[in-house]
Design a protein around this motif. Structure first.
Motif, PDB file in Angstrom:
ATOM      1  N   ILE A  36       0.854  -1.186   0.000  1.00  0.00           N
ATOM      2  CA  ILE A  36       0.000   0.000   0.000  1.00  0.00           C
ATOM      3  C   ILE A  36       0.890   1.237   0.000  1.00  0.00           C
ATOM      4  CG2 ILE A  36      -1.716   1.332   1.297  1.00  0.00           C
ATOM      5  CD1 ILE A  36      -2.682  -1.387   2.459  1.00  0.00           C
ATOM      6  N   CYS A  37       0.784   2.034  -1.052  1.00  0.00           N
ATOM      7  CA  CYS A  37       1.566   3.262  -1.175  1.00  0.00           C
ATOM      8  C   CYS A  37       0.781   4.389  -0.518  1.00  0.00           C
ATOM      9  CB  CYS A  37       1.834   3.566  -2.643  1.00  0.00           C
ATOM     10  SG  CYS A  37       2.884   5.001  -2.892  1.00  0.00           S
ATOM     11  N   ALA A  38       1.222   4.790   0.661  1.00  0.00           N
ATOM     12  CA  ALA A  38       0.518   5.822   1.424  1.00  0.00           C
ATOM     13  C   ALA A  38       1.522   6.812   1.976  1.00  0.00           C
ATOM     14  CB  ALA A  38      -0.280   5.176   2.555  1.00  0.00           C
ATOM     15  N   GLY A  39       1.018   7.936   2.427  1.00  0.00           N
ATOM     16  CA  GLY A  39       1.880   8.966   2.995  1.00  0.00           C
ATOM     17  C   GLY A  39       1.968   8.872   4.504  1.00  0.00           C
ATOM     18  N   VAL A  40       2.654   9.835   5.086  1.00  0.00           N
ATOM     19  CA  VAL A  40       2.916   9.833   6.524  1.00  0.00           C
ATOM     20  C   VAL A  40       1.626   9.959   7.334  1.00  0.00           C
ATOM     21  CG1 VAL A  40       4.163  10.992   8.386  1.00  0.00           C
ATOM     22  CG2 VAL A  40       5.213  10.787   6.150  1.00  0.00           C
ATOM     23  N   SER A  41       0.684  10.758   6.881  1.00  0.00           N
ATOM     24  CA  SER A  41      -0.568  10.902   7.642  1.00  0.00           C
ATOM     25  C   SER A  41      -1.312   9.573   7.739  1.00  0.00           C
ATOM     26  CB  SER A  41      -1.460  11.975   7.033  1.00  0.00           C
ATOM     27  OG  SER A  41      -1.805  11.646   5.705  1.00  0.00           O
ATOM     28  N   SER A  42      -1.293   8.809   6.670  1.00  0.00           N
ATOM     29  CA  SER A  42      -1.923   7.490   6.705  1.00  0.00           C
ATOM     30  C   SER A  42      -1.130   6.537   7.602  1.00  0.00           C
ATOM     31  CB  SER A  42      -2.047   6.913   5.301  1.00  0.00           C
ATOM     32  OG  SER A  42      -2.970   7.666   4.557  1.00  0.00           O
ATOM     33  N   GLY A  43       0.197   6.657   7.569  1.00  0.00           N
ATOM     34  CA  GLY A  43       1.014   5.860   8.481  1.00  0.00           C
ATOM     35  C   GLY A  43       0.669   6.151   9.932  1.00  0.00           C
ATOM     36  N   GLY A  44       0.431   7.418  10.243  1.00  0.00           N
ATOM     37  CA  GLY A  44       0.025   7.787  11.598  1.00  0.00           C
ATOM     38  C   GLY A  44      -1.335   7.226  11.964  1.00  0.00           C
ATOM     39  N   ALA A  45      -2.262   7.268  11.034  1.00  0.00           N
ATOM     40  CA  ALA A  45      -3.601   6.728  11.289  1.00  0.00           C
ATOM     41  C   ALA A  45      -3.549   5.218  11.525  1.00  0.00           C
ATOM     42  CB  ALA A  45      -4.529   7.057  10.119  1.00  0.00           C
ATOM     43  N   ILE A  46      -2.756   4.516  10.725  1.00  0.00           N
ATOM     44  CA  ILE A  46      -2.610   3.072  10.898  1.00  0.00           C
ATOM     45  C   ILE A  46      -1.922   2.765  12.230  1.00  0.00           C
ATOM     46  CG2 ILE A  46      -1.495   0.990   9.985  1.00  0.00           C
ATOM     47  CD1 ILE A  46      -3.876   1.791   8.318  1.00  0.00           C
ATOM     48  N   SER A  47      -0.910   3.549  12.595  1.00  0.00           N
ATOM     49  CA  SER A  47      -0.234   3.365  13.888  1.00  0.00           C
ATOM     50  C   SER A  47      -1.222   3.480  15.039  1.00  0.00           C
ATOM     51  CB  SER A  47       0.874   4.412  14.074  1.00  0.00           C
ATOM     52  OG  SER A  47       1.944   4.178  13.205  1.00  0.00           O
ATOM     53  N   ALA A  48      -2.072   4.489  14.981  1.00  0.00           N
ATOM     54  CA  ALA A  48      -3.078   4.667  16.033  1.00  0.00           C
ATOM     55  C   ALA A  48      -4.039   3.487  16.082  1.00  0.00           C
ATOM     56  CB  ALA A  48      -3.841   5.972  15.817  1.00  0.00           C
ATOM     57  N   ALA A  49      -4.451   3.004  14.923  1.00  0.00           N
ATOM     58  CA  ALA A  49      -5.360   1.854  14.878  1.00  0.00           C
ATOM     59  C   ALA A  49      -4.698   0.606  15.458  1.00  0.00           C
ATOM     60  CB  ALA A  49      -5.813   1.600  13.443  1.00  0.00           C
ATOM     61  N   LEU A  50      -3.419   0.418  15.162  1.00  0.00           N
ATOM     62  CA  LEU A  50      -2.708  -0.737  15.708  1.00  0.00           C
ATOM     63  C   LEU A  50      -2.583  -0.645  17.226  1.00  0.00           C
ATOM     64  CD1 LEU A  50       0.065  -1.128  12.990  1.00  0.00           C
ATOM     65  CD2 LEU A  50      -1.868  -2.672  13.423  1.00  0.00           C
ATOM     66  N   ARG A  51      -2.301   0.547  17.736  1.00  0.00           N
ATOM     67  CA  ARG A  51      -2.253   0.736  19.202  1.00  0.00           C
ATOM     68  C   ARG A  51      -3.606   0.418  19.822  1.00  0.00           C
ATOM     69  NH1 ARG A  51       0.546   6.445  20.742  1.00  0.00           N
ATOM     70  NH2 ARG A  51       2.535   6.132  19.678  1.00  0.00           N
ATOM     71  N   LEU A  52      -4.650   0.958  19.223  1.00  0.00           N
ATOM     72  CA  LEU A  52      -5.991   0.725  19.749  1.00  0.00           C
ATOM     73  C   LEU A  52      -6.341  -0.758  19.722  1.00  0.00           C
ATOM     74  CD1 LEU A  52      -8.616   1.954  20.829  1.00  0.00           C
ATOM     75  CD2 LEU A  52      -9.358   2.228  18.452  1.00  0.00           C
ATOM     76  N   SER A  53      -5.948  -1.460  18.673  1.00  0.00           N
ATOM     77  CA  SER A  53      -6.275  -2.885  18.557  1.00  0.00           C
ATOM     78  C   SER A  53      -5.629  -3.713  19.655  1.00  0.00           C
ATOM     79  CB  SER A  53      -5.871  -3.429  17.184  1.00  0.00           C
ATOM     80  OG  SER A  53      -4.464  -3.541  17.076  1.00  0.00           O
TER      81      SER A  53
END
Length: 70
Positions: A36-53
């Motif tokens: 998945i080719c994404a930018g830093v903002s998406s990386g931050g959103a995914i990081s938050a989702a992983l923490r929450l999970s």
């Protein structure tokens, strides 16, 4: 801090702080592992989702990756 005019804080349950380095590492992992080719903002959103999970059980967590990868 940029907040769009449509932002309504009363609808936010929780704010999670994600640092630049963590967001960039997750962005690179998205490309390397998932293709998945994404930018830093998406990386931050995914990081938050992983923490929450890691904190909740039996939940559906959705993240929208709306990025061009730059």
């Amino acid at each position: 801090e940029y907040l769009p005019s449509i932002f309504d804080a009363s609808r936010v349950d929780r704010v999670m702080e994600i640092g630049q380095q963590e967001a960039e590492e997750t962005m690179r992992a998205l490309a390397r592992v998932e293709g998945i080719c994404a930018g830093v903002s998406s990386g931050g959103a995914i990081s938050a989702a992983l923490r929450l999970s890691a904190e909740v059980e039996n939940a559906v967590i959705a993240v929208i990756v709306c990025d061009r990868g730059d």
